[in-house]
Design a protein around this motif. Structure first.
Motif, PDB file in Angstrom:
ATOM      1  N   TYR A 184      -7.134  -6.211   3.755  1.00  0.00           N
ATOM      2  CA  TYR A 184      -6.855  -6.389   5.176  1.00  0.00           C
ATOM      3  C   TYR A 184      -7.689  -7.516   5.784  1.00  0.00           C
ATOM      4  O   TYR A 184      -7.262  -8.157   6.761  1.00  0.00           O
ATOM      5  N   ARG A 200      -5.438  -1.306  -4.599  1.00  0.00           N
ATOM      6  CA  ARG A 200      -5.890  -0.330  -3.598  1.00  0.00           C
ATOM      7  C   ARG A 200      -7.279  -0.651  -3.036  1.00  0.00           C
ATOM      8  O   ARG A 200      -8.010   0.245  -2.620  1.00  0.00           O
ATOM      9  N   GLY A 219      -4.267  -5.453  -2.625  1.00  0.00           N
ATOM     10  CA  GLY A 219      -3.461  -4.316  -2.176  1.00  0.00           C
ATOM     11  C   GLY A 219      -2.942  -3.503  -3.341  1.00  0.00           C
ATOM     12  O   GLY A 219      -2.972  -2.263  -3.310  1.00  0.00           O
ATOM     13  N   LEU A 268       0.816  -1.214   0.000  1.00  0.00           N
ATOM     14  CA  LEU A 268       0.000   0.000   0.000  1.00  0.00           C
ATOM     15  C   LEU A 268       0.852   1.267   0.000  1.00  0.00           C
ATOM     16  O   LEU A 268       0.413   2.322  -0.456  1.00  0.00           O
ATOM     17  N   VAL A 272      -8.366  -1.727  -0.114  1.00  0.00           N
ATOM     18  CA  VAL A 272      -7.713  -1.852   1.193  1.00  0.00           C
ATOM     19  C   VAL A 272      -8.507  -2.722   2.165  1.00  0.00           C
ATOM     20  O   VAL A 272      -7.946  -3.608   2.822  1.00  0.00           O
TER      21      VAL A 272
END
Length: 294
Positions: A233, A227, A224, A199, A229
């Motif tokens: 995660y 993008r 990642g 990132l 996110v």
């Protein structure tokens, strides 16, 4: 070098119960990576227990991987050492056919200065036309290849294309991303901070956990890079307990337990490494069962 953006894995060398190289298991492990989203394979790195393999075994491992891969994924070969001349001789004399790039670790044990590290890799870069990925792992080498040294090498030698950065320092990784040429690949060598590095502008990872959980981990890296996110995660936290466990008693003892559970190989490692303890094996198996039942 877009072929090295994404998820690479540092392949283990599987052994039979008698501690011989297990060709059938190695072929299964390579196929497992190909079929589950891994982008490239790293052969004869630290995870391969290359320090305990004979020259003949190393050649055999190389040929097995080349044959089983059959051109499907890019291949990176680990070539490094603490004698500059020996590394140069290896590059000039070994058969490197079938490999797309080299992964070369910073000299270990000698504890060179930053200028010594620069001069070492200058000799390495001039000894071959192949693309070179530097490897910084201070926990094993006892010296940290600092960002200004890496940036200098990246600027001075066009075949030094990237670095596997395994200092475990996210700030240092960000300095590399900021200070090196824009097309220089900063690749995570720490599974736990792979996603933050990506990132921040990193190119991906050369992973250990990724070869045991290739579908989820390569998906995390891809998200990642795109993008996405929150989705990325979610996968990070899903696998984080396993990342801690597989390194708890050393690498590759932990990841070999994963392969044992998957039915791909034994958990045998060579001395001075020893197999994971019964307690660790139990906890890794329990975690994998919980994933399967989720």
């Amino acid at each position: 070098m877009q072929k090295f953006v994404g998820t690479g894995v540092a392949l283990v060398t599987p052994f039979t119960p008698e501690s011989e190289v297990d060709e059938i298991a190695l072929r299964k492990i390579v196929r497992f990576q190909i079929e589950n989203g891994i982008d490239y394979l790293v052969v004869l790195g630290t995870t391969a227990e290359s320090a305990t393999l004979t020259s003949e075994e190393k050649e055999r491992v190389k040929q097995i991987v080349i044959d089983e891969n059959n051109g499907e994924l890019p291949l990176v070969l680990g070539v490094g050492g603490n004698s500059t001349q020996q590394v140069v001789d290896q590059l000039q004399n070994d058969n490197l056919t079938g490999f797309d790039a080299l992964l070369s670790v910073s000299p270990f044990y000698n504890k060179p200065t930053q200028e010594g590290i620069y001069q070492h890799f200058k000799q390495v870069a001039q000894a071959t036309k192949m693309p070179i990925i530097l490897y910084n792992v201070p926990g094993r080498t006892a010296s940290n290849m600092l960002p200004h040294t890496v940036a200098r090498l990246a600027s001075d030698f066009e075949n030094i294309i990237g670095i596997k950065e395994a200092a475990g320092d996210l700030v240092q990784a960000m300095q590399l991303i900021d200070n090196c040429p824009k097309d220089f690949l900063v690749i995570s060598g720490d599974d736990m901070i792979t996603l933050p590095m990506v990132l921040a502008g990193g190119a991906g990872v050369i992973s250990v956990i990724g070869e045991g959980f290739p579908e989820d981990f390569s998906r995390m890296v891809a998200l990642g890079l795109d993008r996405k996110v929150d989705e990325a995660y979610e996968l990070h936290y899903k696998l984080a307990p396993a990342i801690d466990m597989i390194f708890e008693e050393g690498n590759p003892a932990g990841i070999k337990v994963v392969f044992q559970k998957l039915g791909l190989s034994t958990a045998v490692v060579r001395l001075p490494l020893v197999e994971a303890s019964a307690n660790l094996k139990y906890r890794i198996h329990e975690f994998m069962d919980s994933l399967a039942n989720a």
